[in-house]
Each structure stands twice: as C-alpha cells, then as structure tokens.
Design a protein around this motif. Structure first.
Motif, PDB file in Angstrom:
ATOM      1  N   LYS A 162     -10.558 -18.404   1.615  1.00  0.00           N
ATOM      2  CA  LYS A 162     -10.645 -18.406   0.766  1.00  0.00           C
ATOM      3  C   LYS A 162      -8.974 -17.204   0.206  1.00  0.00           C
ATOM      4  CE  LYS A 162     -13.547 -15.358  -3.047  1.00  0.00           C
ATOM      5  NZ  LYS A 162     -14.447 -14.552  -3.192  1.00  0.00           N
ATOM      6  N   GLN A 163      -8.963 -16.018   1.447  1.00  0.00           N
ATOM      7  CA  GLN A 163      -7.668 -15.608   0.907  1.00  0.00           C
ATOM      8  C   GLN A 163      -7.613 -15.275   2.135  1.00  0.00           C
ATOM      9  OE1 GLN A 163      -6.083 -14.680  -2.258  1.00  0.00           O
ATOM     10  NE2 GLN A 163      -4.289 -13.952  -0.625  1.00  0.00           N
ATOM     11  N   HIS A 164      -5.798 -15.152   2.436  1.00  0.00           N
ATOM     12  CA  HIS A 164      -5.533 -14.755   3.689  1.00  0.00           C
ATOM     13  C   HIS A 164      -4.027 -13.504   3.042  1.00  0.00           C
ATOM     14  CE1 HIS A 164      -3.946 -14.614   8.333  1.00  0.00           C
ATOM     15  NE2 HIS A 164      -3.553 -14.095   7.798  1.00  0.00           N
ATOM     16  N   PHE A 165      -4.743 -12.410   3.572  1.00  0.00           N
ATOM     17  CA  PHE A 165      -4.347 -11.060   3.203  1.00  0.00           C
ATOM     18  C   PHE A 165      -2.445 -10.547   4.272  1.00  0.00           C
ATOM     19  CE2 PHE A 165      -7.615  -9.989   0.311  1.00  0.00           C
ATOM     20  CZ  PHE A 165      -6.570  -9.752  -1.003  1.00  0.00           C
ATOM     21  N   PHE A 166      -1.890 -10.642   4.300  1.00  0.00           N
ATOM     22  CA  PHE A 166      -0.457  -9.433   5.474  1.00  0.00           C
ATOM     23  C   PHE A 166      -0.012  -8.671   4.592  1.00  0.00           C
ATOM     24  CE2 PHE A 166      -0.736 -14.369   6.187  1.00  0.00           C
ATOM     25  CZ  PHE A 166      -0.547 -14.570   8.261  1.00  0.00           C
ATOM     26  N   PHE A 167       0.191  -7.981   5.338  1.00  0.00           N
ATOM     27  CA  PHE A 167      -0.495  -6.100   4.985  1.00  0.00           C
ATOM     28  C   PHE A 167       1.215  -5.685   5.783  1.00  0.00           C
ATOM     29  CE2 PHE A 167      -4.466  -5.608   2.527  1.00  0.00           C
ATOM     30  CZ  PHE A 167      -3.671  -6.199   1.014  1.00  0.00           C
ATOM     31  N   ASP A 168       2.516  -5.850   5.177  1.00  0.00           N
ATOM     32  CA  ASP A 168       3.468  -5.665   6.196  1.00  0.00           C
ATOM     33  C   ASP A 168       3.600  -4.186   6.042  1.00  0.00           C
ATOM     34  OD1 ASP A 168       4.435  -5.020   3.527  1.00  0.00           O
ATOM     35  OD2 ASP A 168       6.268  -6.291   3.800  1.00  0.00           O
ATOM     36  N   LYS A 169       4.608  -3.946   7.132  1.00  0.00           N
ATOM     37  CA  LYS A 169       5.035  -2.864   7.108  1.00  0.00           C
ATOM     38  C   LYS A 169       4.170  -1.188   7.514  1.00  0.00           C
ATOM     39  CE  LYS A 169       9.007  -2.795   4.081  1.00  0.00           C
ATOM     40  NZ  LYS A 169       9.234  -2.913   3.625  1.00  0.00           N
ATOM     41  N   ALA A 170       2.553  -1.958   7.425  1.00  0.00           N
ATOM     42  CA  ALA A 170       1.552  -1.290   8.026  1.00  0.00           C
ATOM     43  C   ALA A 170       1.621   0.559   8.482  1.00  0.00           C
ATOM     44  CB  ALA A 170       0.797  -1.990   8.166  1.00  0.00           C
ATOM     45  N   ASP A 171       2.517   0.405   9.711  1.00  0.00           N
ATOM     46  CA  ASP A 171       2.840   1.582  10.065  1.00  0.00           C
ATOM     47  C   ASP A 171       3.992   2.402   9.378  1.00  0.00           C
ATOM     48  OD1 ASP A 171       5.348  -0.614  10.412  1.00  0.00           O
ATOM     49  OD2 ASP A 171       5.695   0.691  12.012  1.00  0.00           O
ATOM     50  N   LYS A 172       4.195   1.985   8.708  1.00  0.00           N
ATOM     51  CA  LYS A 172       4.821   2.226   7.948  1.00  0.00           C
ATOM     52  C   LYS A 172       4.559   3.247   6.042  1.00  0.00           C
ATOM     53  CE  LYS A 172       9.669   1.777  10.060  1.00  0.00           C
ATOM     54  NZ  LYS A 172       8.918   0.870  11.538  1.00  0.00           N
ATOM     55  N   ALA A 173       3.579   2.474   5.588  1.00  0.00           N
ATOM     56  CA  ALA A 173       2.666   2.667   4.337  1.00  0.00           C
ATOM     57  C   ALA A 173       2.184   3.941   3.764  1.00  0.00           C
ATOM     58  CB  ALA A 173       1.577   1.881   4.735  1.00  0.00           C
ATOM     59  N   ASN A 174       2.618   4.007   2.688  1.00  0.00           N
ATOM     60  CA  ASN A 174       2.625   4.981   1.792  1.00  0.00           C
ATOM     61  C   ASN A 174       1.185   5.042   0.887  1.00  0.00           C
ATOM     62  OD1 ASN A 174       3.381   4.183  -0.431  1.00  0.00           O
ATOM     63  ND2 ASN A 174       5.197   4.593  -0.449  1.00  0.00           N
ATOM     64  N   SER A 175       0.736   6.093   1.204  1.00  0.00           N
ATOM     65  CA  SER A 175      -0.667   6.506  -0.198  1.00  0.00           C
ATOM     66  C   SER A 175      -0.620   5.309  -1.674  1.00  0.00           C
ATOM     67  CB  SER A 175      -0.869   7.382  -0.389  1.00  0.00           C
ATOM     68  OG  SER A 175       0.096   8.452  -1.565  1.00  0.00           O
ATOM     69  N   GLU A 176       0.286   4.991  -1.839  1.00  0.00           N
ATOM     70  CA  GLU A 176       0.619   4.064  -2.489  1.00  0.00           C
ATOM     71  C   GLU A 176       0.604   2.786  -2.642  1.00  0.00           C
ATOM     72  OE1 GLU A 176       4.565   3.092  -6.130  1.00  0.00           O
ATOM     73  OE2 GLU A 176       3.844   5.286  -5.560  1.00  0.00           O
ATOM     74  N   THR A 177       1.289   2.464  -1.347  1.00  0.00           N
ATOM     75  CA  THR A 177       1.679   0.861  -1.006  1.00  0.00           C
ATOM     76  C   THR A 177      -0.197   0.763  -0.722  1.00  0.00           C
ATOM     77  OG1 THR A 177       3.276   1.015  -0.489  1.00  0.00           O
ATOM     78  CG2 THR A 177       2.154  -0.609   0.667  1.00  0.00           C
ATOM     79  N   ILE A 178      -1.163   1.855   0.101  1.00  0.00           N
ATOM     80  CA  ILE A 178      -2.370   1.809   0.692  1.00  0.00           C
ATOM     81  C   ILE A 178      -2.781   1.271  -0.541  1.00  0.00           C
ATOM     82  CG2 ILE A 178      -4.417   2.450   1.620  1.00  0.00           C
ATOM     83  CD1 ILE A 178      -1.482   4.067   3.644  1.00  0.00           C
ATOM     84  N   GLU A 179      -2.417   2.081  -1.981  1.00  0.00           N
ATOM     85  CA  GLU A 179      -3.680   2.281  -2.623  1.00  0.00           C
ATOM     86  C   GLU A 179      -3.926   0.585  -3.104  1.00  0.00           C
ATOM     87  OE1 GLU A 179      -6.309   2.521  -5.420  1.00  0.00           O
ATOM     88  OE2 GLU A 179      -6.590   3.590  -4.157  1.00  0.00           O
ATOM     89  N   GLN A 180      -2.139  -0.056  -3.516  1.00  0.00           N
ATOM     90  CA  GLN A 180      -1.851  -1.651  -4.128  1.00  0.00           C
ATOM     91  C   GLN A 180      -2.813  -2.459  -3.453  1.00  0.00           C
ATOM     92  OE1 GLN A 180       2.176  -1.895  -3.671  1.00  0.00           O
ATOM     93  NE2 GLN A 180       2.595   0.097  -5.731  1.00  0.00           N
ATOM     94  N   TRP A 181      -2.879  -2.309  -1.743  1.00  0.00           N
ATOM     95  CA  TRP A 181      -4.009  -3.243  -0.974  1.00  0.00           C
ATOM     96  C   TRP A 181      -5.474  -2.627  -1.189  1.00  0.00           C
ATOM     97  CZ3 TRP A 181      -0.465  -1.704   3.999  1.00  0.00           C
ATOM     98  CH2 TRP A 181       0.802  -2.380   4.224  1.00  0.00           C
ATOM     99  N   THR A 182      -5.427  -1.969  -1.906  1.00  0.00           N
ATOM    100  CA  THR A 182      -6.876  -1.834  -1.875  1.00  0.00           C
ATOM    101  C   THR A 182      -7.184  -2.433  -2.777  1.00  0.00           C
ATOM    102  OG1 THR A 182      -6.657   0.260  -0.638  1.00  0.00           O
ATOM    103  CG2 THR A 182      -8.736  -0.024  -2.280  1.00  0.00           C
ATOM    104  N   THR A 183      -7.208  -2.410  -3.726  1.00  0.00           N
ATOM    105  CA  THR A 183      -6.872  -2.843  -5.340  1.00  0.00           C
ATOM    106  C   THR A 183      -6.664  -4.648  -5.488  1.00  0.00           C
ATOM    107  OG1 THR A 183      -5.380  -1.286  -6.750  1.00  0.00           O
ATOM    108  CG2 THR A 183      -6.012  -3.710  -7.218  1.00  0.00           C
TER     109      THR A 183
END
Length: 191
Positions: A162-183
């Motif tokens: 259905k979907q394959h998410f690749f969340f990049d630069k994860a070791d440097k992700a800030n709270s805004e980026t993580i919130e975008q991924w969460t959404t």
C-alpha cells in the motif's frame, strides 16, 4: 480492520519506536484491532537453522514460527517498522522473514511457477535512514530497496504494498519534520 505491526528496533525510545506508537494509537483511536510483534522485546530467534530448513520442506515449523504465522494469518494489514542499516533490513527482521515467510506458508511453486500465498493482505513499510533522499537516489539505493524488499519479499509473497515510507536524515530529524512524517502516516491509515 485487523492490523499487525512487526517492529524491529532495540531502543523503544527511538524514532522508530515513536512511529510505532503513532500507528498503534491512531489505529486504536479509529476502532481497528491492533497487535504488535516487537522482535527485540520478544527476543525473536532470527537464525534460520538446518532444522528450520528441513522442517519447512516437510511443512513443519517450530512453535515460535507458528505463532508468528498465526498473527500474519489473522491480519488484514501488516505494517513493518524498522530502520535501514547497511542498506538493508536489520538482521533480526531479515531472520524473521527467513524463518516466518517460509515455503508453503508465504509462497510456493506450482509446476515451477512461483505463487505468493499472502494474497488479499496489504502491507505498509515504514523505514528510517540516515542518508538523504538525494543520496539514496543518486546511488540507486532507493530502487535497490524497492526491488529487494518490496518485490523480492513482500510482493513475492502476495502482499499488496500500500505504501513504503522512506524517512530520510532520521538521525537529524527535528520535531517539525517528525510531525510531518506523523501526519503522512496518519493520513495513509485514515484512507
């Protein structure tokens, strides 16, 4: 719907652990049945032994493998959550696939033609990795991962990716980026 989450990260406080919790809470909130298989917490044995291989040929599996296969049988949707380490699955996840997605359960050959046996089930893959999307694309790692995991494992066994998410630069992700991924994750599971 019945959702199975297969999770592989040794640190429950990791970004992967956070994403797992997001999925669990969102699905529970929306009335789905959810079961989680935390491979590190279970201390799942990832080593495919000679006895495993001999048993698979006879249609016999160890009890720990049978338990996991029963969870997969139960599920409508299987979500895999794990980091990309050394351009691949963590060893415990690879061992899970080796042992649990066995011949006669996840696939078989009919007159020499491969047939996936997990047809009718959807899968979502959530991966984190340290490199940027640009680096992954330039090196061809994005295509290699889709070939080896999506086509070589999940589709091969009959699952509908259905979907394959690749969340990049994860070791440097800030709270805004993580919130975008969460959404993004919540939006997918709301469809």
């Amino acid at each position: 719907m019945k959702h199975l989450i297969i999770y592989a990260h040794p640190n429950a406080q990791s970004l992967n652990g956070h994403l797992k919790q997001v999925v669990v809470e969102h699905l529970n909130k929306n009335g789905h049945q959810v079961k989680v298989r935390d491979l590190y917490k279970q201390n799942f044995n990832p080593v495919l032994s000679l006895e495993d291989m001999e048993g698979q040929r006879k249609g016999q599996v160890y009890e720990d493998v049978k338990i996991e296969q029963d969870y997969i049988d139960w599920a409508d949707v299987i979500t895999f959550i794990y980091p990309i380490w050394w351009t691949g699955l963590p060893a415990i996840m690879k061992g899970y696939i080796d042992r649990v997605f066995s011949y006669g359960f996840a696939y078989r050959y009919d007159q020499g033609v491969q047939k996936g046996l997990l047809v009718g089930k959807q899968t979502v893959i959530i991966n984190t990795h340290g490199k940027s999307h640009t680096e992954y694309c330039d090196l061809g790692i994005d295509k290699a991962l889709r070939l080896t995991s999506d086509k070589g494992i999940y589709i091969y066994c009959g699952l509908d990716v259905k979907q394959h998410f690749f969340f990049d630069k994860a070791d440097k992700a800030n709270s805004e980026t993580i919130e975008q991924w969460t959404t993004q994750i919540k939006n997918l599971f709301s469809k």
